[in-house]
Design a protein around this motif. Structure first.
Motif, mmCIF file in Angstrom:
data_model
loop_
_atom_site.group_PDB
_atom_site.id
_atom_site.type_symbol
_atom_site.label_atom_id
_atom_site.label_comp_id
_atom_site.label_asym_id
_atom_site.label_seq_id
_atom_site.Cartn_x
_atom_site.Cartn_y
_atom_site.Cartn_z
ATOM 1 N N LEU A 153 -23.356 40.922 85.106
ATOM 2 C CA LEU A 153 -24.164 42.028 84.805
ATOM 3 C C LEU A 153 -24.883 42.148 83.473
ATOM 4 N N PHE A 154 -24.206 42.082 82.583
ATOM 5 C CA PHE A 154 -25.131 41.990 81.193
ATOM 6 C C PHE A 154 -23.900 41.258 80.182
ATOM 7 N N PRO A 187 -34.554 33.472 84.918
ATOM 8 C CA PRO A 187 -35.775 34.358 84.564
ATOM 9 C C PRO A 187 -35.159 35.814 84.534
ATOM 10 N N TYR A 188 -34.021 35.768 85.197
ATOM 11 C CA TYR A 188 -33.510 37.210 85.462
ATOM 12 C C TYR A 188 -32.776 37.773 84.457
ATOM 13 N N LEU A 189 -32.183 36.883 83.367
ATOM 14 C CA LEU A 189 -31.450 37.329 82.163
ATOM 15 C C LEU A 189 -32.423 37.291 81.015
ATOM 16 N N LEU A 200 -31.653 41.444 85.168
ATOM 17 C CA LEU A 200 -32.435 42.323 85.828
ATOM 18 C C LEU A 200 -32.021 42.930 87.214
ATOM 19 N N SER A 201 -31.698 41.809 87.930
ATOM 20 C CA SER A 201 -31.273 42.140 89.306
ATOM 21 C C SER A 201 -30.092 42.829 89.621
ATOM 22 N N ASN A 202 -29.325 43.068 88.649
ATOM 23 C CA ASN A 202 -28.078 43.689 88.812
ATOM 24 C C ASN A 202 -28.179 45.487 88.319
#
Length: 244
Positions: A153-154, A187-189, A200-202
């Protein structure tokens, strides 16, 4: 790409070996005729498999293998010994930790077997490469942990501790944020604050009325934040189609 190093310590023509290697998918072939040059190649390039044509006395072969196996990144790399002497086989297993031995010259049957073996190594590498790019590997002095990117998540830094907030709970490691950032292959983190990297996706909600901006996530009531310095980069990444 799959990187093969052909180390020809016998310094004999290797047209047959070259032709065989070029039949492997997505391959780059490196060639060397000395152990010293081969070590240099291994240091500066990530080699995935070595074909080693042994010297007659086998002394250079042994020296190279011992040197290579002391390098952590090559402690388990596949090495195939090719030699025209059966006696060399007994020097290879198990103390030099090699994978296969082929007697030269290669018969058509043995050539086919070697080609199939290299194809197997190449496919194994491809699967591992794909796996490594789907998970984040966290290496500390005490452990090695892999976390699927879509589970994260983060990431929050608190007092030199990295807290990974995931869909299934929190994991804590002793490592700085910059080390985590160097390991990320997704690329999502994205870093959004000096203390936060977010997936970003969560993200479920962005509260822009607060300062810093507050981020909410699926699967948790915890929050991350976007500081002023990162707002523009965050908005560009989060609103891009690839982020959803």
């Amino acid at each position: 790409m799959f990187h093969i190093l052909v180390l020809n310590l016998k310094k004999q023509p290797i047209t047959q070996i070259q032709a065989l290697c070029h039949q492997i998918d997505d391959v780059i072939i490196y060639e060397s005729i000395s152990a010293e040059d081969a070590v240099a190649v291994c240091i500066h390039t990530h080699i995935h498999c070595i074909l080693l044509i042994a010297d007659h006395e086998f002394s250079c072969t042994q020296k190279f293998l011992r040197c290579l196996r002391t390098m952590p990144q090559y402690s388990h790399i596949p090495i195939v010994i090719l030699s025209d002497q059966y006696a060399h086989m007994f020097h290879v297993f198990p103390k030099l930790v090699c994978c296969e031995f082929f007697l030269l010259p290669l018969t058509p049957e043995k050539e086919l077997s070697l080609w199939k073996l290299l194809c197997f190594y190449q496919k194994s590498f491809s699967h591992l490469f794909h796996f490594e790019h789907q998970v984040l590997q966290i290496c500390t002095a005490k452990s090695i942990c892999t976390l699927p990117y879509d589970e994260i998540l983060f990431i929050e830094i608190v007092l030199k501790k990295a807290i990974f907030h995931t869909k299934h709970g929190d994991r804590t490691f002793s490592m700085p944020l910059y080390k985590i950032r160097e390991s990320i292959q997704s690329p999502y983190l994205l870093q959004t604050h000096r203390s936060f990297i977010v997936n970003l996706s969560n993200i479920s909600y962005v509260d822009k009325s607060k300062s810093p901006w507050e981020l909410s996530f699926f699967h948790t009531r915890e929050h991350a934040y976007v500081s002023r310095h990162y707002k523009e980069e965050f908005l560009h990444a989060f609103t891009a189609p690839a982020a959803h």
